[in-house]
Design a protein around this motif. Sequence first.
Motif, short mmCIF file in Angstrom:
data_model
loop_
_atom_site.label_atom_id
_atom_site.label_comp_id
_atom_site.label_asym_id
_atom_site.label_seq_id
_atom_site.Cartn_x
_atom_site.Cartn_y
_atom_site.Cartn_z
N LEU A 157 14.50 -19.29 -18.91
CA LEU A 157 14.59 -18.00 -18.23
C LEU A 157 15.45 -18.12 -16.98
O LEU A 157 15.43 -19.12 -16.29
N SER A 158 16.18 -17.08 -16.69
CA SER A 158 17.01 -17.08 -15.49
C SER A 158 16.14 -16.85 -14.26
O SER A 158 15.06 -16.26 -14.35
N PRO A 159 16.60 -17.27 -13.10
CA PRO A 159 15.82 -17.04 -11.88
C PRO A 159 15.58 -15.56 -11.60
O PRO A 159 14.54 -15.19 -11.07
N VAL A 160 16.51 -14.70 -11.98
CA VAL A 160 16.35 -13.26 -11.76
C VAL A 160 15.16 -12.74 -12.57
O VAL A 160 14.35 -11.95 -12.07
N VAL A 161 15.03 -13.19 -13.80
CA VAL A 161 13.92 -12.76 -14.64
C VAL A 161 12.59 -13.26 -14.07
O VAL A 161 11.60 -12.52 -14.04
N LEU A 162 12.56 -14.51 -13.61
CA LEU A 162 11.33 -15.06 -13.04
C LEU A 162 10.93 -14.32 -11.77
O LEU A 162 9.75 -13.99 -11.58
N ILE A 163 11.88 -14.01 -10.90
CA ILE A 163 11.58 -13.28 -9.67
C ILE A 163 11.12 -11.86 -10.00
O ILE A 163 10.17 -11.35 -9.39
N SER A 164 11.75 -11.22 -10.97
CA SER A 164 11.33 -9.88 -11.39
C SER A 164 9.90 -9.88 -11.92
O SER A 164 9.10 -9.00 -11.60
N ALA A 165 9.59 -10.86 -12.74
CA ALA A 165 8.23 -10.96 -13.28
C ALA A 165 7.21 -11.20 -12.16
O ALA A 165 6.11 -10.64 -12.18
N LEU A 166 7.58 -12.00 -11.19
CA LEU A 166 6.70 -12.25 -10.06
C LEU A 166 6.47 -10.98 -9.24
O LEU A 166 5.34 -10.68 -8.84
N LEU A 167 7.53 -10.22 -9.02
CA LEU A 167 7.39 -8.96 -8.29
C LEU A 167 6.52 -7.96 -9.03
O LEU A 167 5.70 -7.26 -8.42
N VAL A 168 6.66 -7.88 -10.34
CA VAL A 168 5.82 -6.99 -11.14
C VAL A 168 4.36 -7.43 -11.06
O VAL A 168 3.45 -6.59 -10.93
N LEU A 169 4.12 -8.72 -11.10
CA LEU A 169 2.76 -9.23 -11.00
C LEU A 169 2.14 -8.91 -9.64
O LEU A 169 0.99 -8.48 -9.56
N VAL A 170 2.91 -9.10 -8.58
CA VAL A 170 2.41 -8.80 -7.23
C VAL A 170 2.13 -7.30 -7.10
O VAL A 170 1.11 -6.90 -6.52
N ALA A 171 3.01 -6.47 -7.63
CA ALA A 171 2.80 -5.02 -7.58
C ALA A 171 1.54 -4.62 -8.36
O ALA A 171 0.76 -3.77 -7.91
N ALA A 172 1.33 -5.22 -9.51
CA ALA A 172 0.14 -4.91 -10.31
C ALA A 172 -1.12 -5.35 -9.58
O ALA A 172 -2.13 -4.63 -9.57
N LEU A 173 -1.08 -6.50 -8.94
CA LEU A 173 -2.26 -6.96 -8.18
C LEU A 173 -2.52 -6.07 -6.97
O LEU A 173 -3.67 -5.77 -6.65
N ALA A 174 -1.46 -5.61 -6.31
CA ALA A 174 -1.63 -4.70 -5.18
C ALA A 174 -2.23 -3.38 -5.62
O ALA A 174 -3.10 -2.83 -4.97
N LEU A 175 -1.77 -2.87 -6.74
CA LEU A 175 -2.32 -1.63 -7.30
C LEU A 175 -3.78 -1.79 -7.67
O LEU A 175 -4.61 -0.92 -7.40
N LEU A 176 -4.11 -2.91 -8.27
CA LEU A 176 -5.49 -3.18 -8.66
C LEU A 176 -6.37 -3.31 -7.43
O LEU A 176 -7.49 -2.78 -7.40
N ALA A 177 -5.89 -3.97 -6.41
CA ALA A 177 -6.66 -4.13 -5.18
C ALA A 177 -6.85 -2.78 -4.49
O ALA A 177 -7.91 -2.51 -3.91
N HIS A 178 -5.84 -1.94 -4.54
CA HIS A 178 -5.93 -0.62 -3.90
C HIS A 178 -6.94 0.28 -4.63
O HIS A 178 -7.63 1.07 -3.99
N GLN A 179 -7.04 0.15 -5.93
CA GLN A 179 -7.97 0.98 -6.70
C GLN A 179 -9.42 0.54 -6.51
O GLN A 179 -10.34 1.35 -6.65
N THR A 180 -9.67 -0.71 -6.21
CA THR A 180 -11.04 -1.19 -6.07
C THR A 180 -11.60 -0.91 -4.69
O THR A 180 -12.80 -1.02 -4.48
N ILE A 181 -10.77 -0.52 -3.73
CA ILE A 181 -11.25 -0.25 -2.37
C ILE A 181 -11.85 1.12 -2.27
O ILE A 181 -11.63 2.08 -2.79
#
Length: 64
Positions: free
Chosen positions: A40-64
């Motif tokens: 995988l290219s570094p761009v794909v890995l960084i994009s996947a990491l950003l999507v994961l962080v965004a999903a975790l932030a959304l999940l954390a925001h919904q549980t509050i």
Amino acid sequence: MTYDRLVCANCASPVSEGRCRVCRASRERLQQEEGPFGGLSPVVLISALLVLVAALALLAHQTI
């Protein structure tokens, strides 16, 4: 490091073609060192990491 742009010092051809035994040995060694995310290219890995962080932030925001 990827082997698709490397040039063999033994035969002066691209390592990815594997024309001589040195090319083939280097190609095998590099393929083994890549690991599960090596293709995988570094761009794909960084994009996947950003999507994961965004999903975790959304999940954390919904549980509050």
